[in-house]
Every structure is written in C-alpha cells, then in structure tokens.
Design a protein around this motif. Structure first.
Motif, PDB file in Angstrom:
ATOM      1  N   LEU A  22       0.858  -1.180   0.000  1.00  0.00           N
ATOM      2  CA  LEU A  22       0.000   0.000   0.000  1.00  0.00           C
ATOM      3  C   LEU A  22       0.898   1.234   0.000  1.00  0.00           C
ATOM      4  O   LEU A  22       1.436   1.640   1.034  1.00  0.00           O
ATOM      5  N   VAL A  23       1.058   1.822  -1.173  1.00  0.00           N
ATOM      6  CA  VAL A  23       2.060   2.857  -1.400  1.00  0.00           C
ATOM      7  C   VAL A  23       1.513   4.249  -1.073  1.00  0.00           C
ATOM      8  O   VAL A  23       0.365   4.568  -1.367  1.00  0.00           O
ATOM      9  N   ASP A  24       2.364   5.077  -0.458  1.00  0.00           N
ATOM     10  CA  ASP A  24       2.153   6.520  -0.434  1.00  0.00           C
ATOM     11  C   ASP A  24       2.910   7.092  -1.631  1.00  0.00           C
ATOM     12  O   ASP A  24       4.149   7.021  -1.676  1.00  0.00           O
ATOM     13  N   LEU A  25       2.199   7.626  -2.596  1.00  0.00           N
ATOM     14  CA  LEU A  25       2.855   8.191  -3.770  1.00  0.00           C
ATOM     15  C   LEU A  25       3.771   9.358  -3.373  1.00  0.00           C
ATOM     16  O   LEU A  25       3.555   9.997  -2.341  1.00  0.00           O
ATOM     17  N   PRO A  26       4.787   9.662  -4.169  1.00  0.00           N
ATOM     18  CA  PRO A  26       5.672  10.787  -3.862  1.00  0.00           C
ATOM     19  C   PRO A  26       4.886  12.073  -3.580  1.00  0.00           C
ATOM     20  O   PRO A  26       3.928  12.397  -4.275  1.00  0.00           O
ATOM     21  N   GLY A  27       5.290  12.754  -2.502  1.00  0.00           N
ATOM     22  CA  GLY A  27       4.614  13.991  -2.123  1.00  0.00           C
ATOM     23  C   GLY A  27       3.349  13.781  -1.325  1.00  0.00           C
ATOM     24  O   GLY A  27       2.685  14.750  -0.948  1.00  0.00           O
ATOM     25  N   HIS A  28       2.997  12.540  -1.053  1.00  0.00           N
ATOM     26  CA  HIS A  28       1.780  12.205  -0.319  1.00  0.00           C
ATOM     27  C   HIS A  28       2.139  11.376   0.917  1.00  0.00           C
ATOM     28  O   HIS A  28       3.085  10.590   0.894  1.00  0.00           O
ATOM     29  N   ALA A  56       2.639  22.468  -1.848  1.00  0.00           N
ATOM     30  CA  ALA A  56       3.276  22.364  -3.165  1.00  0.00           C
ATOM     31  C   ALA A  56       2.912  21.056  -3.847  1.00  0.00           C
ATOM     32  O   ALA A  56       2.586  21.032  -5.044  1.00  0.00           O
ATOM     33  N   ALA A  57       2.935  19.945  -3.093  1.00  0.00           N
ATOM     34  CA  ALA A  57       2.597  18.650  -3.674  1.00  0.00           C
ATOM     35  C   ALA A  57       1.139  18.619  -4.120  1.00  0.00           C
ATOM     36  O   ALA A  57       0.814  18.037  -5.162  1.00  0.00           O
ATOM     37  N   LEU A  58       0.247  19.220  -3.335  1.00  0.00           N
ATOM     38  CA  LEU A  58      -1.157  19.268  -3.728  1.00  0.00           C
ATOM     39  C   LEU A  58      -1.334  20.032  -5.040  1.00  0.00           C
ATOM     40  O   LEU A  58      -2.058  19.597  -5.938  1.00  0.00           O
ATOM     41  N   SER A  59      -0.680  21.171  -5.148  1.00  0.00           N
ATOM     42  CA  SER A  59      -0.779  21.975  -6.374  1.00  0.00           C
ATOM     43  C   SER A  59      -0.194  21.239  -7.565  1.00  0.00           C
ATOM     44  O   SER A  59      -0.779  21.236  -8.661  1.00  0.00           O
ATOM     45  N   GLU A  60       0.939  20.598  -7.370  1.00  0.00           N
ATOM     46  CA  GLU A  60       1.572  19.862  -8.460  1.00  0.00           C
ATOM     47  C   GLU A  60       0.742  18.644  -8.861  1.00  0.00           C
ATOM     48  O   GLU A  60       0.674  18.289 -10.040  1.00  0.00           O
ATOM     49  N   GLY A  61       0.084  18.017  -7.885  1.00  0.00           N
ATOM     50  CA  GLY A  61      -0.791  16.891  -8.200  1.00  0.00           C
ATOM     51  C   GLY A  61      -1.976  17.310  -9.043  1.00  0.00           C
ATOM     52  O   GLY A  61      -2.364  16.601  -9.990  1.00  0.00           O
ATOM     53  N   LEU A  62      -2.569  18.463  -8.724  1.00  0.00           N
ATOM     54  CA  LEU A  62      -3.666  18.969  -9.552  1.00  0.00           C
ATOM     55  C   LEU A  62      -3.187  19.290 -10.964  1.00  0.00           C
ATOM     56  O   LEU A  62      -3.918  19.078 -11.944  1.00  0.00           O
TER      57      LEU A  62
END
Length: 255
Positions: free
Chosen positions: A42-48, A173-179
C-alpha cells in the motif's frame, strides 16, 4: 527518494496506488479481504503521506520512484490519479507489470474539445485557486465531490475524511503539483500499446471520471474487462467494498 509503503499478506506482489491528496491507508479495508491470497504493498505516492520529497511532482517522477522501489514484476491497482501513474508505468516498463487494475481512473482527467468524459477545466482551476486560500477546506470539498451521487455518499465521505491525514498532512506544493498532473495528463495515445490483462472498476454515478471514460478504455485496451458498480460514484472500493474485492480476487486469480 524513499517511497513509503505498508506490506500486508504473502504471495504474488500487488502494488496499490491511491488518488490525489490521499495515502495508502485508503486501501486497507479492501486489502484486508485479500491478504490470504497475495502480498499487498500500500504505497504513499511521492509527495503524499509519508513519501516526502523535495522534487517537483510529475507523472514521470512518480513512475521513476515506483520502478526503483519494485524492480520485479508486480500486479498494480491504481485509483484515480494513481491509475494514471499505473498506466504510465505500464506503458514505460511493460515487463514490470503482470496486470493492471484501473479504479475510477481515466487516460485524461480534464475535458478537451475531443474528450468530454472528464472534469471541466473550470472545476480543476477552481480547486487549484482555492488551495492557496484554504487547502483544508478545498480537500473537504474534493472529498464531497468524490462521494457525490453515491448511495452511500455520507459514509464514503466520512471514511475518506478519516483517512486523509492518517499518514501526515500533505504539503501545499505537492497538492498543487498533483492537480497540475490531473490537468495536463493525456495518455490516450499510449493506452492502445498496453497488452497486459486489465481490469476496469467504475461507478456509474462518478462525476470525476464518468463511466464513458471506462467504456472508452474497455474498447481501447485489447485485454480489458469492465466492471460497473451500480449506484457507486468515485470510490467504489469503499461504497461497494464486497463487490470490488470479489472482482479483484477473481481477476488476480485468473492471471
């Protein structure tokens, strides 16, 4: 980077990839019904979650991290954004993936002139703008949107809300980049090159990745099976957990 993941069970390796802003904990209940049959990561993706990173997020960067963490052939299950990452991984490293499951995912998340089965550009732009002012409120609204239309909408939203920060708060930053990844990703030209077995699990009330996107994938992928969960929205593995797990068990056993 160090990719965080929890491992449950023993047997063939199955990698589970979550959606935007979430973490690997969203899969725990579904995987609990499959631990006797496989080894689930069960992976946490990069930035998450617990997979922190100083690098800017991109689809290619996420694929690099997964490719390094799992250098052996695996089955992959990807939900929403995680499905796009999984499909991109399959396209780049076809020898690494034994099978692919796309859950409420799409090759293209934003509407384009030749692609209407997706979120309007305005919706994604509003989420991106509101992140800067109130990221917590934005995530709550996104959770509500994922559950909207589902017969079990309140229960689904409550579960996602409970699991949202289980592995820590996401960075802005990760949230913005994910969007931005959701906005810019268009894998339609690559999908037809995937020759591995594919299971598609979709809800017929999903407003983020509408069912016609699943039907398109079923036609474009040469070895695809489409499962439609009636009265489900964007999170069928929570709202229709037993049917989801049953379909996943049967699919994995067939390979």
């Amino acid at each position: 980077m160090n990719l965080y993941f929890d491992t449950l069970g023993r047997g063939d390796d199955v990698v589970w990839l979550h959606g935007w802003a979430m973490n690997g904990a969203v899969w725990r209940d579904s995987v609990s019904g499959l631990v006797d049959e496989a080894c689930h990561h069960l992976v946490d993706l990069p930035g998450h979650g617990r997979s922190g990173t100083d690098e800017a997020l991109s689809l290619a960067m996420m694929v690099d991290a997964l490719d390094a963490a799992f250098p052996y052939p695996v089955h992959v299950v990807g939900w929403s954004l995680g499905g796009a990452v999984a499909a991109a991984w399959a396209a780049r490293s076809p020898d690494k993936l034994r099978s692919l499951t796309l859950v409420a995912s799409s090759p293209c998340f934003m509407q384009r002139p030749d692609w209407r089965s997706a979120m309007p550009e305005k919706t994604l732009a509003q989420f991106a703008a509101s992140l800067q002012d109130d990221w917590r409120g934005t995530l709550k609204r996104f959770i509500s949107l994922q559950a909207m239309g589902d017969d079990a909408a309140r229960a689904v939203a409550r579960r996602l809300g409970d699991e949202l920060f289980e592995h820590g708060e996401p960075g802005l930053a990760a949230l913005s980049e994910g969007l931005a990844i959701l906005r810019d990703t268009d894998l339609r030209a690559d999908i037809g090159r995937l020759t591995l077995p594919v299971l598609l699990q979709f809800g017929d009330r999903d407003t983020l990745t509408p069912l016609p996107a699943g039907a398109w994938l079923a036609q474009a992928l040469p070895q695809a099976e489409l499962i439609v969960h009636r009265s489900a929205a964007h999170v069928p593995f929570i709202s229709h957990r037993d049917a989801f797990v049953s379909a996943q068990r049967r699919f994995l056993a067939s390979i």
